[in-house]
Design an enzyme around this catalytic site. Structure first.
Site, short mmCIF file in Angstrom:
data_model
loop_
_atom_site.label_atom_id
_atom_site.label_comp_id
_atom_site.label_asym_id
_atom_site.label_seq_id
_atom_site.Cartn_x
_atom_site.Cartn_y
_atom_site.Cartn_z
N LYS A 179 0.85 -1.18 0.00
CA LYS A 179 0.00 0.00 0.00
C LYS A 179 0.89 1.24 0.00
O LYS A 179 1.61 1.49 0.96
CB LYS A 179 -0.92 -0.01 1.22
CG LYS A 179 -1.99 1.10 1.19
CD LYS A 179 -1.59 2.22 2.11
CE LYS A 179 -2.57 3.38 1.98
NZ LYS A 179 -2.04 4.62 2.56
N GLU A 253 10.13 1.06 10.87
CA GLU A 253 11.17 2.09 10.82
C GLU A 253 10.44 3.42 10.95
O GLU A 253 9.72 3.85 10.06
CB GLU A 253 11.96 2.06 9.51
CG GLU A 253 13.13 3.02 9.55
CD GLU A 253 13.53 3.56 8.19
OE1 GLU A 253 13.53 4.80 8.02
OE2 GLU A 253 13.79 2.74 7.30
N CYS A 288 13.45 10.44 7.70
CA CYS A 288 13.55 10.00 9.09
C CYS A 288 14.97 10.10 9.62
O CYS A 288 15.17 10.33 10.81
CB CYS A 288 13.07 8.55 9.21
SG CYS A 288 11.34 8.30 8.80
N GLU A 389 9.98 15.51 16.44
CA GLU A 389 10.34 15.45 15.03
C GLU A 389 9.49 16.43 14.23
O GLU A 389 8.27 16.32 14.21
CB GLU A 389 10.14 14.04 14.49
CG GLU A 389 10.62 13.88 13.06
CD GLU A 389 10.40 12.49 12.51
OE1 GLU A 389 11.27 12.00 11.79
OE2 GLU A 389 9.33 11.90 12.81
#
Length: 484
Positions: A179, A253, A288, A389
């Protein structure tokens, strides 16, 4: 900032070897972040479409597992060749769908192809063991596939993750349901076309859609292996949802608030270059692994900050399809608004704005989700910009005095994906690489992923590793055999 006339894309899903629309006829629009125009649409897959994809994968999996591993490698290499042959087309499509600049997107295609070929070769390392535990009989282990596995792809590296990661899942004998992100799904539809042509029906299934589509994959009781790249919040939700329907193997992750620790004995020219490169401004900070906390020893703080600021101020956004552009717009209105909100928060909490802090102005920037590369100094660890973040082009600069202080600052967040340490002293290096809590540490470097080196995070940055043999082994279960 108008791009040259480009075709409108109507994508299809891939289920059982056929390019199809959603069962209920729903569609999702794709927005060009540069122009804010609708440039394509993809099917809005539902749980019914996920069920169709699973059934197709389950039906195809026994024959795929029975296929000699050499033949699996040949087919994956052929798919890699086809992606490489259409690399320029894929890269342009990625630019329009993500906002990332053409240079990085072209490299993403090349990297995906390289990783697919690596996975094809690593398939021969799917070995069991013989165990001489007794004098009579034979004891051994086999590596067997899960059957049908699920993969959910983020918006920042669409083809890079979709193409390369499917290879590691397929080589052990699994079939897969993928997906893509609803924010950048168009290249996945092109990948679907190539897989329909080159792969056995049902081996690869691609279902486009939104969060509910991904949730249906996670919750499907027959999909026992799930892999996801994305935010911490979504990763935690996936763990919970997966556990509600079956016992599953989930790897994640997730995000990072990654430190770059520069010691006074470092090569300051190289470190300043790396500070800009490691922030991934070419992806607008939407990566990331970005080293978004620049931690400078007090003796070199002002000098390095000046060098970094000079480099960042020359790092101007521009049309992402122009090879000379170093930075494009944010991927979506949501990412744009989130980044600007963090800039406002940093100002309100007392951080000092050194550069950027808004959107570029002038001809060409009337539309689009533009944020300038931004630097804040005088950042302290009690500020949100130091702990959370941003996932945008915002660099936080912190000052430290003693090495223990730097380590405490580096570890004082929920994340632990990457870290970069800069020193010429081997004792300092050993201390930092052992005590900084991160899954991947660069010494006197940053941002480079080396082939077959496992990549993954500690703490809330994830669980499991990818990008090599460890990733491929994670798509297998160990079966023990006793022969008496």
């Amino acid at each position: 900032m108008a791009n040259r006339e480009e075709p409108f894309i109507t994508g299809k899903m891939l289920i059982g070897g056929a390019l199809v629309e959603a069962v209920d006829g729903g569609w999702l629009d794709s927005i060009d972040p540069t122009t804010e125009q609708v440039i394509g649409r993809t099917p809005l897959g539902t749980a019914a479409d996920v069920a169709r994809a699973y059934d197709a994968a389950k039906a195809a999996q026994p024959a795929w597992e029975a296929l000699d591993i050499r033949q699996r490698a040949i087919l994956i290499n052929r798919l890699a060749d086809a992606i490489e042959a259409r690399g320029d087309e894929i890269a342009r499509l990625e630019v329009r769908d993500t906002g990332n600049t053409i240079g990085p997107m072209r490299r993403d295609v090349d990297t995906a192809v390289e990783r697919m070929r690596l996975a094809a070769g690593l398939g021969y390392e799917l070995k069991g063991e013989t165990i001489p535990a007794t004098s009579a009989g034979l004891h051994m282990t086999l590596r067997v596939p899960y059957g049908v596995v699920g993969r959910i792809i983020p918006f920042n590296h669409p083809i890079g993750f979709a193409a390369s990661r499917l290879a590691s899942a397929l080589m052990p004998g699994n079939c897969i349901v993928i997906k893509p992100s609803e924010q950048s799904p168009l290249s996945a539809c092109l990948l679907a076309e190539l897989c329909a042509e080159l792969m056995p029906p049902g081996t690869v299934n691609i279902v486009t859609g939104d969060g509910a589509t991904g949730d249906a994959i996670v919750r499907h009781p027959g999909i026992k292996r799930i892999s996801f790249i994305g935010s911490k919040a979504t990763g935690m939700a996936i763990q919970k949802a997966a556990a509600e329907t079956a016992v599953k193997h989930v790897t994640l992750e997730l995000g990072g608030k990654n430190p770059m620790i520069i010691c006074p004995d470092a090569d300051l020219d190289a470190a300043a270059d790396a500070a800009v490169r490691g922030m991934n401004f070419g992806w607008q900070g939407q990566s990331c692994g970005s080293t978004s906390r620049l931690m400078l020893h007090e003796d070199i703080h002002d000098e390095v900050l000046e060098r970094v600021t000079e480099k960042v101020r020359a790092f101007r956004p521009g049309n992402p399809l122009d090879p000379q552009s170093k930075m494009g717009p944010m991927n979506s209105a949501m990412q744009y608004e989130k980044t600007l909100s963090y800039i406002d928060i940093a100002k309100s909490e007392g951080a000092r704005l050194v550069s950027g802090g808004g959107g570029p102005r002038g001809p060409g920037f009337e539309k689009g989700y533009w944020v300038e590369p931004t630097i804040f100094a005088a950042v302290t660890m009690d500020m949100r910009i130091a702990r959370e973040e941003v996932f945008g082009p915002v660099l936080s600069v912190l000052r430290w005095r003693a090495l223990d202080e730097a380590i405490e600052m580096a570890n004082a967040v929920d994340y632990g994906l990457t870290a970069s340490v800069w020193t010429r002293d081997i004792a300092t290096m050993q201390t930092l690489i052992r005590r900084v809590e991160a899954g991947y540490v660069w010494v006197n470097g940053t941002g480079t992923h080396f082939r077959n080196v496992p990549y993954g995070g500690a703490k809330n940055s994830g669980i499991g590793t990818e990008e090599g043999l460890d990733e491929m082994l994670s798509y297998t279960e160990v079966k023990a055999v006793n022969i008496l």
